[in-house]
Enzyme design. Structure first.
Site, PDB file in Angstrom:
ATOM      1  N   LYS A 156     -22.704   2.380   6.906  1.00  0.00           N
ATOM      2  CA  LYS A 156     -22.724   3.225   5.464  1.00  0.00           C
ATOM      3  C   LYS A 156     -22.871   2.515   4.240  1.00  0.00           C
ATOM      4  CE  LYS A 156     -20.503   6.537   8.340  1.00  0.00           C
ATOM      5  NZ  LYS A 156     -19.203   7.949   8.510  1.00  0.00           N
TER       6      LYS A 156
ATOM      7  N   TYR B  86     -26.180  15.496   9.458  1.00  0.00           N
ATOM      8  CA  TYR B  86     -24.622  16.034   9.793  1.00  0.00           C
ATOM      9  C   TYR B  86     -24.456  17.467   9.673  1.00  0.00           C
ATOM     10  CZ  TYR B  86     -22.853  11.349   8.891  1.00  0.00           C
ATOM     11  OH  TYR B  86     -22.420  10.019   9.228  1.00  0.00           O
TER      12      TYR B  86
ATOM     13  N   PHE C 215     -15.253  18.736   4.203  1.00  0.00           N
ATOM     14  CA  PHE C 215     -15.870  17.353   3.783  1.00  0.00           C
ATOM     15  C   PHE C 215     -17.359  17.348   3.770  1.00  0.00           C
ATOM     16  CE2 PHE C 215     -14.570  16.876   8.196  1.00  0.00           C
ATOM     17  CZ  PHE C 215     -15.646  16.309   8.734  1.00  0.00           C
TER      18      PHE C 215
ATOM     19  N   ARG D  82     -18.190   2.929  20.268  1.00  0.00           N
ATOM     20  CA  ARG D  82     -16.826   3.663  19.588  1.00  0.00           C
ATOM     21  C   ARG D  82     -15.680   2.828  19.521  1.00  0.00           C
ATOM     22  NH1 ARG D  82     -18.087   8.436  18.127  1.00  0.00           N
ATOM     23  NH2 ARG D  82     -15.975   9.588  18.509  1.00  0.00           N
TER      24      ARG D  82
ATOM     25  N   THR E 125     -12.031   7.155  13.442  1.00  0.00           N
ATOM     26  CA  THR E 125     -12.772   7.592  12.247  1.00  0.00           C
ATOM     27  C   THR E 125     -11.913   7.269  10.878  1.00  0.00           C
ATOM     28  OG1 THR E 125     -13.494   9.557  13.499  1.00  0.00           O
ATOM     29  CG2 THR E 125     -13.462   9.763  11.141  1.00  0.00           C
TER      30      THR E 125
ATOM     31  N   ARG F 120     -13.683  -0.481  11.641  1.00  0.00           N
ATOM     32  CA  ARG F 120     -13.058   0.322  10.469  1.00  0.00           C
ATOM     33  C   ARG F 120     -11.989   0.112  10.195  1.00  0.00           C
ATOM     34  NH1 ARG F 120     -15.207   5.718  13.529  1.00  0.00           N
ATOM     35  NH2 ARG F 120     -16.995   6.269  12.271  1.00  0.00           N
TER      36      ARG F 120
ATOM     37  N   ASN G 187     -16.023   4.966   5.820  1.00  0.00           N
ATOM     38  CA  ASN G 187     -15.533   4.168   6.927  1.00  0.00           C
ATOM     39  C   ASN G 187     -16.530   3.508   7.705  1.00  0.00           C
ATOM     40  OD1 ASN G 187     -17.100   6.485   8.113  1.00  0.00           O
ATOM     41  ND2 ASN G 187     -15.571   6.760   9.513  1.00  0.00           N
TER      42      ASN G 187
ATOM     43  N   HIS H 279     -21.132   4.660  11.455  1.00  0.00           N
ATOM     44  CA  HIS H 279     -21.157   5.867  12.182  1.00  0.00           C
ATOM     45  C   HIS H 279     -21.872   5.463  13.748  1.00  0.00           C
ATOM     46  CE1 HIS H 279     -22.436   9.734  13.649  1.00  0.00           C
ATOM     47  NE2 HIS H 279     -23.665   9.195  14.203  1.00  0.00           N
TER      48      HIS H 279
ATOM     49  N   GLU I 124     -29.966  11.492  17.820  1.00  0.00           N
ATOM     50  CA  GLU I 124     -29.781  10.936  16.759  1.00  0.00           C
ATOM     51  C   GLU I 124     -30.733   9.694  16.546  1.00  0.00           C
ATOM     52  OE1 GLU I 124     -25.612  10.046  16.341  1.00  0.00           O
ATOM     53  OE2 GLU I 124     -24.972  11.823  16.006  1.00  0.00           O
TER      54      GLU I 124
END
Ligand code: CMP
Length: 140
Positions: free
Chosen positions: A11, A51, A59, A87, A93, A104, A114, A117, A128
């Site tokens: 990100k 998203y 948010f 993950r 998250t 993270r 964060n 993704h 995705e």
């Protein structure tokens, strides 16, 4: 043993701090293979589409603004149980809840910024990956 593919995004908070290589090292050290990767700037409509599942969340608008605030690196990671493994490597998250040594915990600034993704299911991973990559851009 199931070899899977999952979609990862590094990100804007991480690209801004020049952490692409550091994040990729975490993936590779965990046995995940980067089989596709490109650095792009998302448009607002791309971020909103990607998203869309969070459209009703408070948010959502801030998240779309953040994801278009700088470059992102979109990637396909491949490996055994890649979806769950990614993950695990990313951590929770919210970095306050993330385990020691996770991406993270190491790098995230807050729950929005964060750093990464990752797809949360096989079904979403397939969708995705298609969102960002053509089949011939993925080289395993
Ligand atoms: P990501 O895995 O990209 O999926 C949705 C994103 O929404 C999530 O990571 C967070 O970066 C972001 N987000 C922002 N605020 C919140 C929040 N309060 N709870 C959960 N996710 C949030």
């Amino acid at each position: 043993m199931t070899v899977e593919r999952t979609l990862s995004i590094i990100k804007p908070d991480a690209t801004r701090r020049n952490l692409t290589g550091a994040v990729n090292k975490c993936f590779e050290d965990a046995g995940l293979r980067i089989v596709a990767q490109k650095r792009i700037k998302l448009s607002k409509s791309q971020a909103e589409d990607f998203y869309a599942v969070h459209k009703e969340r408070p948010f959502y608008s801030d998240l779309c603004d953040f994801m278009t605030s700088g470059p992102v690196v979109v990637q396909v990671l491949e490996g055994e149980n890649a979806i769950a493994k990614n993950r695990e490597v990313m951590g929770a998250t919210n970095p306050d809840d993330a385990a020691e040594g996770t991406i993270r915990k190491l790098f995230a600034e807050n729950v929005e910024a964060n750093s990464v993704h990752g797809s949360d299911s096989a079904e979403n991973a397939a969708m995705e990956i298609k969102f960002y990559f053509k089949d011939d851009e993925i080289v395993g």
